[in-house]
Design a protein around this motif. Sequence first.
Motif, PDB file in Angstrom:
ATOM      1  N   GLN A  55       0.857  -1.175   0.000  1.00 46.80           N
ATOM      2  CA  GLN A  55       0.000   0.000   0.000  1.00 46.80           C
ATOM      3  C   GLN A  55       0.897   1.231   0.000  1.00 46.80           C
ATOM      4  O   GLN A  55       1.923   1.258   0.700  1.00 46.80           O
ATOM      5  N   TYR A  56       0.559   2.245  -0.783  1.00 47.35           N
ATOM      6  CA  TYR A  56       1.418   3.422  -0.854  1.00 47.35           C
ATOM      7  C   TYR A  56       1.522   4.099   0.503  1.00 47.35           C
ATOM      8  O   TYR A  56       0.520   4.439   1.130  1.00 47.35           O
ATOM      9  N   ASP A  57       2.739   4.298   0.952  1.00 49.17           N
ATOM     10  CA  ASP A  57       3.012   4.977   2.216  1.00 49.17           C
ATOM     11  C   ASP A  57       4.304   5.762   2.025  1.00 49.17           C
ATOM     12  O   ASP A  57       5.376   5.181   1.860  1.00 49.17           O
ATOM     13  N   HIS A  58       4.193   7.090   2.031  1.00 51.12           N
ATOM     14  CA  HIS A  58       5.360   7.941   1.757  1.00 51.12           C
ATOM     15  C   HIS A  58       6.502   7.691   2.735  1.00 51.12           C
ATOM     16  O   HIS A  58       7.669   7.945   2.420  1.00 51.12           O
ATOM     17  N   ARG A  59       6.187   7.183   3.938  1.00 49.58           N
ATOM     18  CA  ARG A  59       7.227   6.984   4.954  1.00 49.58           C
ATOM     19  C   ARG A  59       8.242   5.921   4.530  1.00 49.58           C
ATOM     20  O   ARG A  59       9.419   6.006   4.875  1.00 49.58           O
ATOM     21  N   GLN A  84       0.622   9.496  -7.002  1.00 46.10           N
ATOM     22  CA  GLN A  84       1.750   9.072  -6.172  1.00 46.10           C
ATOM     23  C   GLN A  84       3.025   9.793  -6.614  1.00 46.10           C
ATOM     24  O   GLN A  84       3.838  10.196  -5.778  1.00 46.10           O
ATOM     25  N   ARG A 481      -1.563   6.451   1.668  1.00 50.35           N
ATOM     26  CA  ARG A 481      -1.151   7.366   2.737  1.00 50.35           C
ATOM     27  C   ARG A 481      -0.236   8.426   2.113  1.00 50.35           C
ATOM     28  O   ARG A 481       0.981   8.258   2.044  1.00 50.35           O
TER      29      ARG A 481
END
Length: 519
Positions: A55-59, A84, A481
């Motif tokens: 799942q996309y998560d910038h962290r 994204q 996220r």
Amino acid sequence: MARALLINPSYRDSYGSAKAAIVDPIFPTLSILTIAAMAERHGHKVELLDLSYLQYDHRVVRDKILDYKPDVVGITGTTPLMNQIRDLSVMVKSISNDILVVAGGSHVSALPTESLHESQLDMVVVGEGDRTFAEIMDGRRPADIRGIHYRRDGRIFVTPPRAFVENLDDLPMPAWHLYNSENYKYRISRLLAKRRPLAMAEFSRGCVYKCDFCASKNTMALGFRKKSPERCAEEVRLMHRHGYREFALADDIFTSDNSWARQVSEAIIKTGVDMLWTCTNGIRVESADPELFRTMRRAGCYRVSFGFETGNERVLKAFGKGGRATIEKGREAVAMARSAGIDTCGFFMMGLSPDTEETMQDTIAFARSLPLDMMKFGVTIAFPGTAMFKEYREKRLIRSYNWDDYFIYTTQPLFAHPNLTYDKVQAYMKLAYRKAILTNPGFILRRLWRGIKTLEFFWDAYYFLAFFRSPSINAQTQTARYFARDRWPTYDFERQPITFYEARPVGRESSEEPAAVVI
């Protein structure tokens, strides 16, 4: 030597909970591997970050950048992944303005100036990026690099287009060593791969046909360029050496040159490498040939996909399929492949630009009548860079420029179709899956018999239950996220003009102010 981090965004929200999620295509991204290989040839260091199965998560990306400290961050993406890319551009610049952020792929190639306006990207690569990205890594002056749009002093500059690679054998081998094949062994559906892990291969580039919904010309050009059979065979050896046991062929029109395709298949046989493979993009029905299929089968090919799109002859011609493709040729192609012992998959589309309720009924009836082993239906999306998108944009039929909505299984009404309401297209999507698969005795019996023959019956049962429970189209909301959506630059696609300046390479310097080009 410069350091690059190449990022492949997350696919999770593009597939979500729709029926197609059971064939979510998780495998190493070939375009990144070819770009990385050329950068390495130029003496640079490259690392990859594949978010496709996360799942996309910038962290996750932030931690990688802080640890690796790249000079250049390169991001690839299709239209559903553009948000994204926008988010990553803002996040990377929040870490350091000194990191060069570059994007490539079909979306930014179609809308290069607009993509710079609605992001904090420094540069976008238009078309094939193999040589372009390597020159960026070399630190060349942007004005001297062909095939890019870039930002300087608040303005957007454009360089002349780069010629496409004529001799594909000149390219370095894809950088398979940058991926760990074990990471992909259990992430891809057994419906897509018999013998995991699976890799993506490319033996040719381009297509000579002009379907109005196809965006492949953005990056691969109009035309057909082929690798030598010997080069293709060597790539198969290399994939096997790095742990892959099956590959899917990305070529748009692999079988169009039957003589060459047969030579490629024979070269693979001569390697003695035990690799299975499939033609996953959909081969042309009029190029079907019994002898070619038999040779492909001996070379390890066990499934071919056909891009039927429609079951109506008028629609087939109207959207630009071209060539000698006909409904009857489609039936013949399936029969030839099955006779050679090759599984068949069919791709169909609802809401093609000339579609009506009657023509969509024809498509469902055609799909139901074909002796296919797999089939997939999708809502037709006018992606940027296609003739359909250009026409819809000119007629102001586009209702959304939110790129998160742009996936084939969306519930969002993206366009005002000339003949159909979006609710009607959705209804026919559900009807297609019900009539062609769930209540189609011929299809069910074929899958049952195939499962018994191949000892894959329990896998078929597992995926059938997953398929039955899933919606035809994706009803879930966006779950990415994002880092700072409120800080994304915006662009008014309906009212804001496209403005850029022509870059001046060395030798054309002038004290005169460059003139703006406004479209």
